[in-house]
Design a protein around this motif. Structure first.
Motif, PDB file in Angstrom:
ATOM      1  N   VAL A  24     -11.616   0.085  -0.859  1.00 25.56           N
ATOM      2  CA  VAL A  24     -11.866  -1.358  -0.838  1.00 25.56           C
ATOM      3  C   VAL A  24     -10.552  -2.139  -0.731  1.00 25.56           C
ATOM      4  O   VAL A  24     -10.477  -3.137   0.002  1.00 25.56           O
ATOM      5  N   SER A  25      -9.512  -1.695  -1.418  1.00 22.81           N
ATOM      6  CA  SER A  25      -8.246  -2.439  -1.403  1.00 22.81           C
ATOM      7  C   SER A  25      -7.587  -2.435  -0.036  1.00 22.81           C
ATOM      8  O   SER A  25      -6.737  -3.274   0.253  1.00 22.81           O
TER       9      SER A  25
ATOM     10  N   ARG B  55      -8.214   6.354   4.225  1.00 16.08           N
ATOM     11  CA  ARG B  55      -9.096   5.926   3.135  1.00 16.08           C
ATOM     12  C   ARG B  55     -10.456   6.619   3.202  1.00 16.08           C
ATOM     13  O   ARG B  55     -10.963   7.121   2.203  1.00 16.08           O
TER      14      ARG B  55
ATOM     15  N   ASN C  96       0.802  -1.223   0.000  1.00 15.62           N
ATOM     16  CA  ASN C  96       0.000   0.000   0.000  1.00 15.62           C
ATOM     17  C   ASN C  96       0.833   1.270   0.000  1.00 15.62           C
ATOM     18  O   ASN C  96       0.390   2.303  -0.475  1.00 15.62           O
TER      19      ASN C  96
ATOM     20  N   LEU D  53      -6.996  -5.286  -7.789  1.00 14.80           N
ATOM     21  CA  LEU D  53      -7.645  -5.300  -6.475  1.00 14.80           C
ATOM     22  C   LEU D  53      -7.336  -6.600  -5.745  1.00 14.80           C
ATOM     23  O   LEU D  53      -6.995  -6.584  -4.548  1.00 14.80           O
TER      24      LEU D  53
ATOM     25  N   PHE E  24     -11.561   2.578  -5.032  1.00 13.23           N
ATOM     26  CA  PHE E  24     -10.619   1.461  -5.168  1.00 13.23           C
ATOM     27  C   PHE E  24      -9.699   1.414  -3.951  1.00 13.23           C
ATOM     28  O   PHE E  24      -9.464   0.345  -3.372  1.00 13.23           O
ATOM     29  N   ARG E  25      -9.162   2.569  -3.566  1.00 13.62           N
ATOM     30  CA  ARG E  25      -8.276   2.612  -2.406  1.00 13.62           C
ATOM     31  C   ARG E  25      -9.014   2.215  -1.135  1.00 13.62           C
ATOM     32  O   ARG E  25      -8.461   1.558  -0.250  1.00 13.62           O
TER      33      ARG E  25
ATOM     34  N   LEU F 190      -4.121   2.616 -12.788  1.00 15.68           N
ATOM     35  CA  LEU F 190      -5.575   2.773 -12.710  1.00 15.68           C
ATOM     36  C   LEU F 190      -6.041   4.082 -13.345  1.00 15.68           C
ATOM     37  O   LEU F 190      -7.057   4.118 -14.049  1.00 15.68           O
TER      38      LEU F 190
ATOM     39  N   THR G 107      -8.752  -4.006 -13.460  1.00 18.02           N
ATOM     40  CA  THR G 107      -9.067  -3.431 -12.148  1.00 18.02           C
ATOM     41  C   THR G 107      -9.274  -4.530 -11.116  1.00 18.02           C
ATOM     42  O   THR G 107      -8.810  -4.434  -9.974  1.00 18.02           O
ATOM     43  N   PHE G 108      -9.937  -5.617 -11.522  1.00 18.32           N
ATOM     44  CA  PHE G 108     -10.202  -6.721 -10.596  1.00 18.32           C
ATOM     45  C   PHE G 108      -8.912  -7.421 -10.189  1.00 18.32           C
ATOM     46  O   PHE G 108      -8.715  -7.745  -9.011  1.00 18.32           O
TER      47      PHE G 108
ATOM     48  N   LEU H 145      -5.224  -6.910  -2.164  1.00 19.44           N
ATOM     49  CA  LEU H 145      -5.883  -7.524  -1.017  1.00 19.44           C
ATOM     50  C   LEU H 145      -5.071  -8.699  -0.463  1.00 19.44           C
ATOM     51  O   LEU H 145      -4.859  -8.807   0.749  1.00 19.44           O
TER      52      LEU H 145
END
Length: 451
Positions: free
Chosen positions: A72-73, A383, A43, A126, A69-70, A55, A122-123, A130
């Motif tokens: 959720v990640s 976030r 991160n 992510l 995105f940030r 992104l 993107t998926f 994660l």
């Protein structure tokens, strides 16, 4: 309280001031460990800026999509305290902190190699962040717990905070410079190639963590006195943590300090869209900003031996409240670069003082849990602050309102300073007798409550 219960209770080791040579060798070991982990952090390390530019520039995410995105990640980071609690309760291979670093840096290295050859989307990005973050949190919890335990047990929380802050900042500065230049270099390249190079670099850094963890310097690990009982009682530990008042104001201050609605996505889009900066300019701005913290971290390391933490907390907070105000008066990229210097200098002392307070506030045997709680709060604050700031930026007056709200949030730290237990901040770093008295009072009060 029965004798059997007393034998299961963790006790704080008597604070001792180590010889100068031993202290410097411990600082050197921790400095290298912190710097390496900083580069490998999914991160905040080498992956951070390339992922954001991938992104934004390749996958065409809008500002609010980037902020989401940030958000959720960072999901595993919101539960970082769980990783810290596992660190305080489990010892892989019987090696305690080194066991965590060896096992989970190996897992992280394998994951980096897998995602280096996964089609980019993107998926997939992510999923990569994660899973890599989950593995990294176990490694980070070991470093957090080790550093804070040493700082407490050898009455050098201020100096450990200074070393931690300085060498935690070195990889941040490095990655912002390299990340911005790397993005400019690969601007016309295929996103698959950019992602592959990015994850291979991540694999190299996690491999370096693995190699470093295999080394066991006696001056470090023989000076860590384990405070956890032979039989772990998770429920009792959680109750003990909940009843430990000093952690509450320390964590509240840390939450507010990191809730900055203008420092991430709004500032990036303001610098690039309104001030017409490049990807490299954004990287350089962050490098200057974070690099400017370092002189005040060094100053804190000198002052903490001479000035009580109470005074350092008050004056560093007063100085930090208007930290981002200079950005209200700049209208060019060059002006923003100059402002970055003053912004960094204004925040360094406060950051180090708040970390010092966190280390001092930990209950015996639960240092990893408390420091990882601070990690969770950092990411919750940054976030969610970023999402809120992006909403302000897009809907309520642009970047200026983000700066104003940041000043308001920082000002809210001042009244919380009066909630901190006085004996926790009454001493300067290295005052063995006073630190021991404070520890004994805390242990005694805990015993009365449990009886």
């Amino acid at each position: 309280m029965s004798l059997a219960q007393a034998e299961l209770e963790p006790h704080a080791a008597n604070p001792t001031d180590l010889p100068l040579a031993a202290r410097w060798r411990i600082f050197a070991y921790l400095a290298a460990l912190i710097a390496i982990l900083g580069l490998g952090d999914p991160n905040e390390g080498l992956l951070n800026l390339p992922v954001s530019f991938l992104l934004k520039n390749k996958l065409q995410l809008q500002a609010h999509e980037m902020a989401n995105f940030r958000l959720v990640s960072a999901l595993p980071l919101y539960f970082a305290a769980v990783f810290g609690f596992v660190r305080d309760s489990w010892h892989p291979f019987g090696m305690r902190d080194r066991g965590f670093m060896i096992l989970f840096s190996l897992i992280g290295c394998v994951l980096d190699l897998i995602f280096a050859f996964t089609p980019v989307s993107t998926f997939s990005l992510l999923a990569a962040i994660l899973t890599l973050t989950t593995a990294f949190l176990f490694v980070s919890s070991a470093q957090n717990g080790l550093s804070s335990t040493i700082g407490q047990q050898h009455v050098m929380s201020g100096r450990v905070s200074a070393v931690w802050s300085i060498f935690g900042m070195v990889p941040v500065v490095t990655t912002f410079v390299l990340g911005g230049k790397f993005s400019d270099l690969l601007e016309g390249s295929d996103p698959e190639l950019a992602a592959r190079v990015m994850f291979l670099a991540g694999a190299a850094m996690t491999g370096l963590v693995l190699i470093y963890a295999l080394w066991r310097p006696a001056v470090v690990y023989d000076n860590v006195h384990h405070e956890d009982p032979d039989v772990h009682r998770p429920r009792a530990d959680l109750i003990r943590l909940a009843k430990h008042w000093p952690i509450y104001p320390a964590l509240a201050i840390w939450l507010l300090w990191n809730f900055n609605p203008g420092a991430s996505t709004p500032l990036q889009y303001h610098l690039q869209n309104q001030l017409h900066g490049s990807d490299g300019d954004w990287g350089v701005w962050n490098a200057i900003y974070w690099g400017s913290y370092i002189p005040t971290f060094i100053l804190y390391g000198l002052l903490c031996r001479r000035v009580a933490l109470k005074k350092l907390l008050l004056w560093s907070t007063v100085f930090a409240v208007p930290q981002f105000a200079p950005l209200l008066f700049v209208h060019s990229v060059s002006g923003a670069m100059i402002a970055a210097v003053s912004i960094g200098l204004m925040g360094g002392m406060a950051n180090a003082a708040y970390l010092d307070l966190l280390i001092r506030s930990c209950p015996p045997g639960l240092q990893g849990t408390v420091l990882m709680m601070s990690t969770a709060l950092y990411y919750v604050a940054t976030r969610f602050g970023d999402v809120w700031g992006t909403s302000l930026y897009e809907n309520y007056g642009g970047f200026e309102i983000c700066v104003v709200m940041t000043i308001v949030v920082y000002a809210a730290i001042l009244p919380i300073l009066w909630l901190i237990p006085k004996d926790l901040t009454a001493t300067a770093d290295g005052e063995v007798a006073a630190a021991k008295t404070s520890s004994d009072k805390t242990a005694l009060s805990m015993t009365f409550r449990k009886s």
